[in-house]
Scaffold this active site. Structure first.
Site, PDB file in Angstrom:
ATOM      1  N   ARG A   1       0.854  -1.192   0.000  1.00 26.02           N
ATOM      2  CA  ARG A   1       0.000   0.000   0.000  1.00 26.02           C
ATOM      3  C   ARG A   1       0.885   1.235   0.000  1.00 26.02           C
ATOM      4  O   ARG A   1       2.093   1.134   0.133  1.00 26.02           O
ATOM      5  CB  ARG A   1      -0.941  -0.019   1.213  1.00 26.02           C
ATOM      6  CG  ARG A   1      -0.206  -0.375   2.502  1.00 26.02           C
ATOM      7  CD  ARG A   1      -0.624   0.353   3.690  1.00 26.02           C
ATOM      8  NE  ARG A   1      -0.438   1.791   3.574  1.00 26.02           N
ATOM      9  CZ  ARG A   1       0.729   2.421   3.731  1.00 26.02           C
ATOM     10  NH1 ARG A   1       1.869   1.775   3.970  1.00 26.02           N
ATOM     11  NH2 ARG A   1       0.789   3.743   3.619  1.00 26.02           N
TER      12      ARG A   1
ATOM     13  N   ASN B   1      -5.515  12.449   0.197  1.00 21.43           N
ATOM     14  CA  ASN B   1      -4.616  11.642   1.048  1.00 21.43           C
ATOM     15  C   ASN B   1      -5.485  10.931   2.086  1.00 21.43           C
ATOM     16  O   ASN B   1      -6.713  11.092   2.117  1.00 21.43           O
ATOM     17  CB  ASN B   1      -3.556  12.537   1.699  1.00 21.43           C
ATOM     18  CG  ASN B   1      -2.452  11.730   2.358  1.00 21.43           C
ATOM     19  OD1 ASN B   1      -1.862  10.845   1.726  1.00 21.43           O
ATOM     20  ND2 ASN B   1      -2.165  11.965   3.620  1.00 21.43           N
ATOM     21  N   LYS B   2      -4.865  10.155   2.922  1.00 19.90           N
ATOM     22  CA  LYS B   2      -5.559   9.335   3.918  1.00 19.90           C
ATOM     23  C   LYS B   2      -6.621  10.125   4.675  1.00 19.90           C
ATOM     24  O   LYS B   2      -6.398  11.282   5.026  1.00 19.90           O
ATOM     25  CB  LYS B   2      -4.512   8.757   4.876  1.00 19.90           C
ATOM     26  CG  LYS B   2      -5.044   7.852   5.957  1.00 19.90           C
ATOM     27  CD  LYS B   2      -5.929   6.742   5.418  1.00 19.90           C
ATOM     28  CE  LYS B   2      -5.275   5.883   4.357  1.00 19.90           C
ATOM     29  NZ  LYS B   2      -6.235   5.005   3.668  1.00 19.90           N
TER      30      LYS B   2
ATOM     31  N   GLN C   1      -2.375   2.668   9.920  1.00 12.21           N
ATOM     32  CA  GLN C   1      -1.054   2.735   9.282  1.00 12.21           C
ATOM     33  C   GLN C   1      -0.070   3.530  10.132  1.00 12.21           C
ATOM     34  O   GLN C   1       1.132   3.260  10.106  1.00 12.21           O
ATOM     35  CB  GLN C   1      -1.169   3.393   7.889  1.00 12.21           C
ATOM     36  CG  GLN C   1      -1.885   2.563   6.850  1.00 12.21           C
ATOM     37  CD  GLN C   1      -3.357   2.919   6.780  1.00 12.21           C
ATOM     38  OE1 GLN C   1      -3.957   3.359   7.765  1.00 12.21           O
ATOM     39  NE2 GLN C   1      -3.964   2.732   5.626  1.00 12.21           N
TER      40      GLN C   1
ATOM     41  N   ARG D   1      -7.088  -0.445  -6.781  1.00 17.04           N
ATOM     42  CA  ARG D   1      -7.368   0.656  -5.854  1.00 17.04           C
ATOM     43  C   ARG D   1      -7.450   1.932  -6.686  1.00 17.04           C
ATOM     44  O   ARG D   1      -6.517   2.225  -7.442  1.00 17.04           O
ATOM     45  CB  ARG D   1      -6.283   0.758  -4.773  1.00 17.04           C
ATOM     46  CG  ARG D   1      -6.245  -0.475  -3.856  1.00 17.04           C
ATOM     47  CD  ARG D   1      -5.452  -0.215  -2.604  1.00 17.04           C
ATOM     48  NE  ARG D   1      -6.148   0.701  -1.728  1.00 17.04           N
ATOM     49  CZ  ARG D   1      -5.555   1.333  -0.707  1.00 17.04           C
ATOM     50  NH1 ARG D   1      -4.262   1.164  -0.476  1.00 17.04           N
ATOM     51  NH2 ARG D   1      -6.246   2.143   0.070  1.00 17.04           N
TER      52      ARG D   1
ATOM     53  N   ASP E   1      -2.036  10.837  -2.307  1.00 15.46           N
ATOM     54  CA  ASP E   1      -2.368   9.742  -3.230  1.00 15.46           C
ATOM     55  C   ASP E   1      -2.630  10.262  -4.633  1.00 15.46           C
ATOM     56  O   ASP E   1      -2.369   9.572  -5.611  1.00 15.46           O
ATOM     57  CB  ASP E   1      -3.572   8.953  -2.697  1.00 15.46           C
ATOM     58  CG  ASP E   1      -3.123   8.048  -1.565  1.00 15.46           C
ATOM     59  OD1 ASP E   1      -3.020   8.534  -0.426  1.00 15.46           O
ATOM     60  OD2 ASP E   1      -2.808   6.871  -1.850  1.00 15.46           O
TER      61      ASP E   1
HETATM   62  O1  MRU Z   1      -4.684   3.327   2.113  1.00 12.33           O
HETATM   63  P1  MRU Z   1      -3.192   3.535   2.037  1.00 12.33           P
HETATM   64  O2  MRU Z   1      -2.480   3.018   3.240  1.00 12.33           O
HETATM   65  O3  MRU Z   1      -2.618   3.027   0.746  1.00 12.33           O
HETATM   66  O4  MRU Z   1      -3.042   5.114   2.048  1.00 12.33           O
HETATM   67  C1  MRU Z   1      -1.755   5.659   1.936  1.00 12.33           C
HETATM   68  C2  MRU Z   1      -1.706   7.121   2.111  1.00 12.33           C
HETATM   69  O5  MRU Z   1      -2.699   7.788   2.254  1.00 12.33           O
HETATM   70  C3  MRU Z   1      -0.356   7.766   2.014  1.00 12.33           C
HETATM   71  O6  MRU Z   1      -0.326   8.940   2.762  1.00 12.33           O
HETATM   72  C4  MRU Z   1      -0.062   8.102   0.547  1.00 12.33           C
HETATM   73  O7  MRU Z   1      -0.238   6.990  -0.276  1.00 12.33           O
HETATM   74  C5  MRU Z   1       1.302   8.640   0.371  1.00 12.33           C
HETATM   75  S1  MRU Z   1       2.480   7.372   0.622  1.00 12.33           S
HETATM   76  C6  MRU Z   1       4.018   7.903   0.319  1.00 12.33           C
END
Ligand code: MRU
Length: 338
Positions: A46, A239-240, A188, A84, A229
């Protein structure tokens, strides 16, 4: 991080299974594209840049067994690119690998290796540029950072994006501590970021997501650093989930909010955040913790995995090739990367 979290070895992809961290460090070998789609969907791999590298290797695995252009090959490419939806890197890197599939499996594999190496170089560059910017923006020493989710080597190949900046600040001897949001529902922050920071010897403290804005408001933080993202053409940043709230808290507290992401996460074809597809990961991640219900059975839930921070809350974007100072009136589209 002294190892690559995703790599190619003896005819297969080798990656650390992120669902098992921090308790178990288990490396899985992925020898076919269907297994790669599964690894991506269940979050064994991920983080936007790592997803791009994984997707490209998935195309190589597909090209090894299906003639490029065949319905089977096209179907696998479709399922890889849509495994995804939010991270720009996945579909982009799948497309880049698939574009050379006509030249054969070996050529696709070389392209995937090149992508892996580019992401590695990008992490080094972002770490340096980002640390330079933070040292310019923040006068206080030592510097106290706050971050969300995981943006380290696990999310890339090595070092990372926002976490690479934090690592670089630490190596330069100017970091006080890294505050890490736990990042519900998949954790995470608490499972992965603390694991990485501990390995790196970076001082850090974990906090629940709801405490982020409160610590910003009481003056415990000098800069917020997050990954991305997908970054729309106007600078709106997906982003998350929880990132937007952190950005609002940072604005309230007058703390710079800085996004760190490689150019491969910039999506010039999407004009603004309104056009970014947000992955919905279903109810079980919300109503369960570690497989155990934490709400009455049958409780309805909603689980957007990402949110969009409007560019107006972002002080700057650091990529591997440029620094865009939105707070100074820079636009993403003003000039291309250096
Ligand atoms: O759902 P995830 O764990 O893939 O989400 C990841 C994030 O939101 C990260 O902040 C993003 O991908 C940047 S990673 C360098």
């Amino acid at each position: 991080m002294s190892f690559r979290t995703i790599d190619w070895k003896d005819g297969a992809v080798v990656l650390i299974d992120q669902t098992l961290l921090p308790h178990t460090e288990e490396w899985v070998r992925i020898g076919d594209a269907a297994a790669m789609v599964d690894a991506i969907k269940r979050l064994a791999v991920r983080g936007a840049p790592a997803l791009g590298v994984a997707g490209a290797y998935g195309v190589a695995l597909a090209a090894r067994v299906h003639p490029p252009g065949s319905p089977e090959f096209e179907e696998v490419v479709r399922s890889l690119r849509s495994a995804r939806p939010t991270a720009a890197n996945l579909a982009r890197m799948v497309d880049r690998a698939a574009a050379v599939a006509g030249e054969g499996y070996e050529r696709v594999l070389r392209e995937a290796h090149a992508l892996r190496d580019e992401e590695l170089a990008a992490s080094l560059s972002m770490g340096e540029r980002g640390a330079d910017l933070v040292q310019e923006l923040v006068t206080r020493r030592p510097i106290r950072t706050m971050t969300i989710c995981n943006t380290g080597g696990l999310a890339t190949v090595e070092r990372g994006t926002a976490l690479a900046v934090i690592q670089t600040l630490h190596e330069r001897g100017v970091l006080g501590e890294a505050l890490v949001l736990e990042t519900r529902p998949v954790l995470q922050g608490s499972r992965l970021t603390t694991w990485e920071l501990r390995r790196l010897g970076v001082p850090h403290r974990l906090l629940v997501d709801g405490a982020g804005p409160a610590l910003l408001a009481r003056g415990d933080v000098d800069v917020v650093l997050t990954g991305a993202d997908r970054i729309a053409a106007n600078g709106d940043t997906a982003n998350k989930i929880g990132t937007f709230g952190l950005a609002l808290g940072a604005r309230w507290a007058g703390v710079p909010f800085v996004v760190v992401a490689p150019e491969t996460s910039v999506d010039a074809g999407t004009p603004s955040g309104a056009g970014i597809e947000i992955e919905d990961r279903g109810v079980s991640e919300v109503v369960e913790v570690a497989g155990r219900l934490v709400a009455p059975a049958g409780t309805a839930a909603t689980n957007p995995a990402f949110d969009v921070t409007p560019v107006g809350l972002v002080a700057a974007l650091v990529t591997d090739r440029r620094v865009v100072r939105f707070e100074k009136g820079d636009f993403l589209a003003d000039r291309g990367p250096d």
